[in-house]
Design an enzyme around this catalytic site. Sequence first.
Site, PDB file in Angstrom:
ATOM      1  N   VAL A  65      27.441 -16.402  26.729  1.00  0.00           N
ATOM      2  CA  VAL A  65      28.927 -16.129  26.102  1.00  0.00           C
ATOM      3  C   VAL A  65      30.138 -16.601  26.437  1.00  0.00           C
ATOM      4  O   VAL A  65      31.179 -16.691  25.595  1.00  0.00           O
ATOM      5  CB  VAL A  65      28.871 -14.567  25.782  1.00  0.00           C
ATOM      6  CG1 VAL A  65      27.730 -14.055  24.984  1.00  0.00           C
ATOM      7  CG2 VAL A  65      28.923 -13.995  27.001  1.00  0.00           C
ATOM      8  N   ASN A  93      30.131  -7.227  22.295  1.00  0.00           N
ATOM      9  CA  ASN A  93      29.591  -6.063  23.228  1.00  0.00           C
ATOM     10  C   ASN A  93      29.553  -6.852  24.785  1.00  0.00           C
ATOM     11  O   ASN A  93      29.764  -5.742  25.296  1.00  0.00           O
ATOM     12  CB  ASN A  93      28.281  -5.534  22.837  1.00  0.00           C
ATOM     13  CG  ASN A  93      27.787  -4.424  23.829  1.00  0.00           C
ATOM     14  OD1 ASN A  93      28.333  -3.419  24.136  1.00  0.00           O
ATOM     15  ND2 ASN A  93      26.801  -4.932  24.406  1.00  0.00           N
ATOM     16  N   SER A 148      36.589  -0.269  27.094  1.00  0.00           N
ATOM     17  CA  SER A 148      36.100   0.607  28.141  1.00  0.00           C
ATOM     18  C   SER A 148      37.075   1.496  28.118  1.00  0.00           C
ATOM     19  O   SER A 148      38.500   1.040  27.767  1.00  0.00           O
ATOM     20  CB  SER A 148      35.880  -0.018  29.155  1.00  0.00           C
ATOM     21  OG  SER A 148      35.603   0.802  30.262  1.00  0.00           O
ATOM     22  N   TYR A 162      38.048  -6.263  35.851  1.00  0.00           N
ATOM     23  CA  TYR A 162      37.577  -5.624  35.007  1.00  0.00           C
ATOM     24  C   TYR A 162      38.403  -4.756  33.913  1.00  0.00           C
ATOM     25  O   TYR A 162      38.449  -4.791  32.751  1.00  0.00           O
ATOM     26  CB  TYR A 162      36.558  -4.452  35.360  1.00  0.00           C
ATOM     27  CG  TYR A 162      35.573  -3.877  34.116  1.00  0.00           C
ATOM     28  CD1 TYR A 162      34.709  -4.649  33.615  1.00  0.00           C
ATOM     29  CD2 TYR A 162      35.741  -2.465  34.063  1.00  0.00           C
ATOM     30  CE1 TYR A 162      33.821  -4.102  32.408  1.00  0.00           C
ATOM     31  CE2 TYR A 162      35.037  -1.936  33.070  1.00  0.00           C
ATOM     32  CZ  TYR A 162      34.047  -2.658  32.251  1.00  0.00           C
ATOM     33  OH  TYR A 162      33.469  -1.924  31.267  1.00  0.00           O
ATOM     34  N   ALA A 164      41.844  -5.294  33.854  1.00  0.00           N
ATOM     35  CA  ALA A 164      42.671  -6.104  33.151  1.00  0.00           C
ATOM     36  C   ALA A 164      41.864  -6.949  31.979  1.00  0.00           C
ATOM     37  O   ALA A 164      42.545  -7.149  30.953  1.00  0.00           O
ATOM     38  CB  ALA A 164      42.891  -7.235  34.180  1.00  0.00           C
ATOM     39  N   LYS A 166      39.462  -5.920  30.078  1.00  0.00           N
ATOM     40  CA  LYS A 166      39.308  -4.776  28.837  1.00  0.00           C
ATOM     41  C   LYS A 166      40.591  -4.489  28.157  1.00  0.00           C
ATOM     42  O   LYS A 166      40.590  -4.240  27.027  1.00  0.00           O
ATOM     43  CB  LYS A 166      38.497  -3.525  29.422  1.00  0.00           C
ATOM     44  CG  LYS A 166      37.174  -3.776  29.946  1.00  0.00           C
ATOM     45  CD  LYS A 166      36.249  -4.319  28.795  1.00  0.00           C
ATOM     46  CE  LYS A 166      34.787  -4.183  29.082  1.00  0.00           C
ATOM     47  NZ  LYS A 166      33.982  -4.637  28.142  1.00  0.00           N
TER      48      LYS A 166
END
Length: 257
Positions: A65, A93, A148, A162, A164, A166
């Site tokens: 992805v 997702n 999240s 992570y 940053a 999200k």
Amino acid sequence: MNIEFSGKTVIVTGAAHGFGRAIALAFAQRGANVWACDLLGDELAETQRLCAAAGGRCQVRTVDVTDPIAVDAFVREAEASAESGHIDVLVNNAGGVLGQVGQPLEEVTLEQWNAIISVNLSAAFFFAQAAAPGMKAARSGRIVNISSGAGLGRSLTGIQAYAAAKAGQINLTRQLCHELGPYNITVNNIAPGFVRSNPTTEKQWQSYGPEGQQALVEGIALRRLGQPEDIAHGVLFLASEYAGWISGQVISIDGGK
């Protein structure tokens, strides 16, 4: 409220397990033609098997992805099969911490930073970019991004990239809401709380120990952890006709904070 997706083509990324599998299964059970992707081929095949066992349709492909060329090829293949000629629902997702653990800021490498930004933020952009032309031409579409609670505050993982990524995905949602809204395309975001949904979250849960686990649960208003299906149900609603005038929103599905 009866939510059905007969005749609709739905893409779900990161569908090998956890939220993605639950989301793919939920759409397949409701008549959608699901196109699911991930890098984990064996687990992706199990998602397909479960969808078929439930009487649904699910095509699976191994896709990186973070590769815009691979993403575009996958979206074009799914579009070619669509009754409407376009992707009706896109669920971004794919994400996660990629096996990383929290460490001091000065010890984080460029490779570690870029890897997490790519899978959690850039991938959502690439998929939206690939699906948008068809949705715009049809003047119809739903995009649901899965972020999240880490995107709304600090991350329990302690991983800077992570949190940053999200947070960036949440604001990408708001930006695309305004860009695509004139074409009758809604763009929304779900921010899940902590759910034991995959090997990474299970490892995280065990690392807390009994006292930490109890503290986490007691910080939830409903005093219990959620299930992947709780997230899937939120996605179904946002993708349905009942949510036709909802866009640019972030819904926390976390048991109450």
